[in-house]
Design a protein around this motif. Structure first.
Motif, PDB file in Angstrom:
ATOM      1  N   PHE A  69       0.476  -5.024  -5.227  1.00 38.38           N
ATOM      2  CA  PHE A  69       1.182  -6.284  -5.491  1.00 38.38           C
ATOM      3  C   PHE A  69       2.242  -6.073  -6.574  1.00 38.38           C
ATOM      4  O   PHE A  69       3.394  -6.464  -6.418  1.00 38.38           O
ATOM      5  CB  PHE A  69       0.145  -7.329  -5.912  1.00 38.38           C
ATOM      6  CG  PHE A  69       0.716  -8.631  -6.381  1.00 38.38           C
ATOM      7  CD1 PHE A  69       1.464  -9.428  -5.522  1.00 38.38           C
ATOM      8  CD2 PHE A  69       0.504  -9.068  -7.675  1.00 38.38           C
ATOM      9  CE1 PHE A  69       1.985 -10.629  -5.947  1.00 38.38           C
ATOM     10  CE2 PHE A  69       1.025 -10.281  -8.106  1.00 38.38           C
ATOM     11  CZ  PHE A  69       1.762 -11.059  -7.242  1.00 38.38           C
ATOM     12  N   THR A  70       1.844  -5.432  -7.664  1.00 37.21           N
ATOM     13  CA  THR A  70       2.794  -5.200  -8.757  1.00 37.21           C
ATOM     14  C   THR A  70       3.958  -4.331  -8.319  1.00 37.21           C
ATOM     15  O   THR A  70       5.117  -4.675  -8.522  1.00 37.21           O
ATOM     16  CB  THR A  70       2.081  -4.529  -9.942  1.00 37.21           C
ATOM     17  OG1 THR A  70       1.044  -5.373 -10.372  1.00 37.21           O
ATOM     18  CG2 THR A  70       3.047  -4.290 -11.076  1.00 37.21           C
ATOM     19  N   PHE A  71       3.639  -3.197  -7.687  1.00 38.38           N
ATOM     20  CA  PHE A  71       4.706  -2.238  -7.448  1.00 38.38           C
ATOM     21  C   PHE A  71       5.580  -2.592  -6.243  1.00 38.38           C
ATOM     22  O   PHE A  71       6.727  -2.179  -6.168  1.00 38.38           O
ATOM     23  CB  PHE A  71       4.129  -0.823  -7.329  1.00 38.38           C
ATOM     24  CG  PHE A  71       3.612  -0.336  -8.644  1.00 38.38           C
ATOM     25  CD1 PHE A  71       4.464  -0.228  -9.729  1.00 38.38           C
ATOM     26  CD2 PHE A  71       2.273  -0.044  -8.818  1.00 38.38           C
ATOM     27  CE1 PHE A  71       4.004   0.187 -10.950  1.00 38.38           C
ATOM     28  CE2 PHE A  71       1.797   0.369 -10.040  1.00 38.38           C
ATOM     29  CZ  PHE A  71       2.658   0.490 -11.118  1.00 38.38           C
ATOM     30  N   GLY A  88       7.194   5.441  -6.065  1.00 37.61           N
ATOM     31  CA  GLY A  88       7.975   5.403  -7.303  1.00 37.61           C
ATOM     32  C   GLY A  88       9.030   6.488  -7.325  1.00 37.61           C
ATOM     33  O   GLY A  88      10.162   6.268  -7.766  1.00 37.61           O
ATOM     34  N   PHE A  89       8.676   7.658  -6.819  1.00 36.57           N
ATOM     35  CA  PHE A  89       9.622   8.775  -6.755  1.00 36.57           C
ATOM     36  C   PHE A  89      10.856   8.383  -5.942  1.00 36.57           C
ATOM     37  O   PHE A  89      11.993   8.517  -6.388  1.00 36.57           O
ATOM     38  CB  PHE A  89       8.923   9.980  -6.121  1.00 36.57           C
ATOM     39  CG  PHE A  89       9.795  11.188  -5.960  1.00 36.57           C
ATOM     40  CD1 PHE A  89       9.896  12.126  -6.977  1.00 36.57           C
ATOM     41  CD2 PHE A  89      10.517  11.385  -4.798  1.00 36.57           C
ATOM     42  CE1 PHE A  89      10.709  13.236  -6.824  1.00 36.57           C
ATOM     43  CE2 PHE A  89      11.325  12.485  -4.645  1.00 36.57           C
ATOM     44  CZ  PHE A  89      11.418  13.422  -5.662  1.00 36.57           C
ATOM     45  N   VAL A 144      -4.153  -5.173  -6.516  1.00 33.03           N
ATOM     46  CA  VAL A 144      -3.502  -5.590  -7.754  1.00 33.03           C
ATOM     47  C   VAL A 144      -2.317  -4.669  -8.056  1.00 33.03           C
ATOM     48  O   VAL A 144      -1.233  -5.120  -8.432  1.00 33.03           O
ATOM     49  CB  VAL A 144      -4.527  -5.596  -8.909  1.00 33.03           C
ATOM     50  CG1 VAL A 144      -3.839  -5.706 -10.246  1.00 33.03           C
ATOM     51  CG2 VAL A 144      -5.500  -6.746  -8.735  1.00 33.03           C
ATOM     52  N   PHE A 145      -2.512  -3.369  -7.818  1.00 35.77           N
ATOM     53  CA  PHE A 145      -1.429  -2.416  -8.086  1.00 35.77           C
ATOM     54  C   PHE A 145      -0.343  -2.493  -7.011  1.00 35.77           C
ATOM     55  O   PHE A 145       0.851  -2.456  -7.323  1.00 35.77           O
ATOM     56  CB  PHE A 145      -1.991  -0.993  -8.184  1.00 35.77           C
ATOM     57  CG  PHE A 145      -2.637  -0.724  -9.513  1.00 35.77           C
ATOM     58  CD1 PHE A 145      -1.879  -0.296 -10.593  1.00 35.77           C
ATOM     59  CD2 PHE A 145      -3.995  -0.943  -9.697  1.00 35.77           C
ATOM     60  CE1 PHE A 145      -2.471  -0.075 -11.820  1.00 35.77           C
ATOM     61  CE2 PHE A 145      -4.586  -0.731 -10.923  1.00 35.77           C
ATOM     62  CZ  PHE A 145      -3.817  -0.291 -11.989  1.00 35.77           C
ATOM     63  N   VAL A 170       2.755   6.695  -6.377  1.00 31.43           N
ATOM     64  CA  VAL A 170       3.662   7.485  -7.204  1.00 31.43           C
ATOM     65  C   VAL A 170       4.797   8.049  -6.352  1.00 31.43           C
ATOM     66  O   VAL A 170       5.941   8.095  -6.791  1.00 31.43           O
ATOM     67  CB  VAL A 170       2.896   8.594  -7.947  1.00 31.43           C
ATOM     68  CG1 VAL A 170       3.859   9.558  -8.609  1.00 31.43           C
ATOM     69  CG2 VAL A 170       2.003   7.993  -9.010  1.00 31.43           C
ATOM     70  N   LEU A 179       6.503  -7.270  -7.413  1.00 37.88           N
ATOM     71  CA  LEU A 179       6.926  -7.759  -8.728  1.00 37.88           C
ATOM     72  C   LEU A 179       7.987  -6.876  -9.375  1.00 37.88           C
ATOM     73  O   LEU A 179       9.043  -7.341  -9.778  1.00 37.88           O
ATOM     74  CB  LEU A 179       5.720  -7.849  -9.667  1.00 37.88           C
ATOM     75  CG  LEU A 179       4.736  -8.980  -9.435  1.00 37.88           C
ATOM     76  CD1 LEU A 179       3.573  -8.856 -10.382  1.00 37.88           C
ATOM     77  CD2 LEU A 179       5.388 -10.324  -9.619  1.00 37.88           C
ATOM     78  N   VAL A 180       7.694  -5.583  -9.469  1.00 36.88           N
ATOM     79  CA  VAL A 180       8.556  -4.699 -10.250  1.00 36.88           C
ATOM     80  C   VAL A 180       9.921  -4.538  -9.590  1.00 36.88           C
ATOM     81  O   VAL A 180       9.993  -4.352  -8.392  1.00 36.88           O
ATOM     82  CB  VAL A 180       7.866  -3.323 -10.404  1.00 36.88           C
ATOM     83  CG1 VAL A 180       8.841  -2.304 -10.963  1.00 36.88           C
ATOM     84  CG2 VAL A 180       6.676  -3.464 -11.320  1.00 36.88           C
ATOM     85  N   THR A 224      -3.045   6.680  -5.692  1.00 34.56           N
ATOM     86  CA  THR A 224      -2.108   7.069  -6.736  1.00 34.56           C
ATOM     87  C   THR A 224      -0.998   7.933  -6.155  1.00 34.56           C
ATOM     88  O   THR A 224       0.185   7.707  -6.421  1.00 34.56           O
ATOM     89  CB  THR A 224      -2.815   7.890  -7.825  1.00 34.56           C
ATOM     90  OG1 THR A 224      -3.919   7.155  -8.289  1.00 34.56           O
ATOM     91  CG2 THR A 224      -1.872   8.198  -8.961  1.00 34.56           C
TER      92      THR A 224
END
Lengths: 127, 326
Positions: B320-322, B50-51, B317-318, B47, B325-326, B43
């Motif tokens: 892959f998404t971040f 993401g920041f 899974v996470f 995160v 995909l996103v 996480t």
């Protein structure tokens, strides 16, 4: 840990399986469908879903929600959280459910603020 | 696994061992708490990714343009297909692991062996695929110029709208400049190998071909990269100070350097988890063959490594998404 101890219904009892093995294959099919939908959306990128909601694209919200759905089924059916006692279930899931959104919220909010500061030109960005 | 009500237990029975709180064995519960803490580590990484991304939200690289390779399909633009395949492989190896655990409940040694083997193969294919992704990412495709501010200038053919590789359009200039090695000159100084082309060569090639324009990192309203006009490109190219080919921890031809750093760090950390998962699975696999758990009377060890293996799948899974995909 006895084989008979498995709960064999998913989707809140909508779908009931006869054996644990059947449930595993059922969950695999469900996860594959979700992944396929994600990849298809990622490649097509439909116009309607490119609008923003809470400063993020609608499409990205869909991806994140589908990811959490997948995570739920992996944890509940593959990792057998469904069969554990409530105490164990809560002590695993609650810390994560509380801490992860909290950390994501504070850091992303801060990053958004830094972006605004740099955008407003108080920091030399390209020199 | 006899659990009697606590009221009837002697104190020595409660504290003397053999008592299973939450109806889970010690090993299984500790595996769960390790997974919780590891989940929080991931996480932290995701995160902070993401920041950085939100901080550079209008210039972040577009994943679809970075990961476009598929094995045996050279030069074909195939965004995401390969990672999607990797995701399926990992989910499938998760399924075989669950089936191994289930067979373990029924004390079916042959089936546990078979499913463990499939799981190991799936994990190995996944790690191999990840190595291949890294190779493509490190090697790069088109190359780019870097400005003093650390921004990336990529090249586009204005006529066809396709990306142009610096290797193709740059024009060679005779130069005596070579990579400085510690064996020549000052013995305690050397430098990283020079790129195949120099800034001057790229500039010369750029001026010679009127169709070429520069693509900057900045994103437009619709989330595409901004392509400059020929006039603006001619001004912009003067800002370039270096050639970047591929990606490493310092330079990144795809855009923001942080993207490459996080890519290496997060997929690397995840890949290391998969690798250690495969190693642990192999150990358990041989224990199953040797009949260790048959003699022990239960296959709980398979269940415990299974938990770890599913966790690795869950993290992917996470990731892959971040990342894709996103």
């Amino acid at each position: 840990m006895a084989a008979e101890g498995h709960k064999l219904a998913i989707f809140r009892g909508l779908l009931k399986f006869k054996s644990n093995q059947q449930k595993i294959w059922g969950v695999l099919i469900f996860l594959s469908i979700v992944t396929t939908v994600e990849v298809a959306l990622g490649i097509i990128k439909p116009e309607i879903l490119l609008g923003t909601f809470l400063r993020m694209k609608l499409l990205n919200w869909i991806f994140i929600i589908l990811t959490i759905v997948k995570a739920y089924y992996i944890a509940w059916d593959f990792m057998h959280i469904r069969d554990e006692t409530n105490g164990l279930k809560n002590s695993i899931v609650l810390p994560l459910v509380i801490l992860i959104p909290y950390l994501a919220f504070i850091l992303l909010l801060e990053a958004d603020y830094i972006f605004d500061v740099m955008e407003a030109g108080f920091v030399a960005w390209n020199f | 696994m006899e659990v009697t009500s606590n009221a009837s237990l002697e104190e020595s029975q409660v504290w003397g061992g053999g008592n299973k709180p939450l109806k889970a064995s010690y090993g299984k519960m500790m595996m769960w708490f390790f997974i919780v803490s590891d989940a929080l580590t991931f996480t932290g990484f995701l995160v902070s990714y993401g920041f950085s991304r939100f901080k550079n939200i209008n210039s972040w690289p577009i994943a679809d343009e970075v990961f476009t390779h598929f094995p045996f399909l050279h030069g074909i633009d195939a965004p995401m297909y390969y990672v999607a395949l990797m995701t399926f492989i990992l989910i499938f190896s998760s399924v075989t692991m669950v089936l191994a655990v289930d067979a373990g409940h029924h004390m079916n040694k042959a089936k546990v062996t078979f499913y463990m083997l499939l799981t190991i193969i799936g994990g190995a294919i996944f790690v191999g695929s990840q190595a291949w992704e890294w190779k493509n990412f490190i090697k790069g495709e088109y190359g780019a110029l870097e400005t003093r501010g650390g921004q990336i200038l990529q090249f586009v053919n204005a006529e066809s709208g396709k990306r142009a590789a610096i290797q193709d359009f740059s024009i060679g200039i005779e130069s005596e400049r070579t990579t400085h090695q510690a064996s020549n000159g000052i013995w305690y100084q050397d430098e990283t190998p020079l790129p195949n082309v120099s800034v001057a060569e790229v500039k010369k090639g750029f001026l010679a071909d009127p169709n070429l324009v520069i693509r900057t990192e900045k994103l437009t309203e619709n989330g595409q990269k901004t392509v400059l006009s020929r006039e603006d490109s001619l001004i912009k190219i003067e800002e370039a100070i270096g050639v970047v080919e591929g990606a490493n921890l310092i330079h990144n031809e795809y855009g923001n350097r942080l993207f490459a750093d996080f890519f290496f760090f997060i997929t690397g950390f995840h890949g290391f988890h998969v690798f250690s998962g495969v190693v642990i699975n192999i150990i358990i696999f041989f224990n199953v063959i040797l009949g260790t758990y048959e003699r022990r009377g239960h296959y709980e060890m398979v269940e415990k490594v299974g938990l770890y293996w599913h966790f690795v799948d869950l993290v992917w899974v996470f990731v892959f998404t971040f990342f894709y995909l996103v």
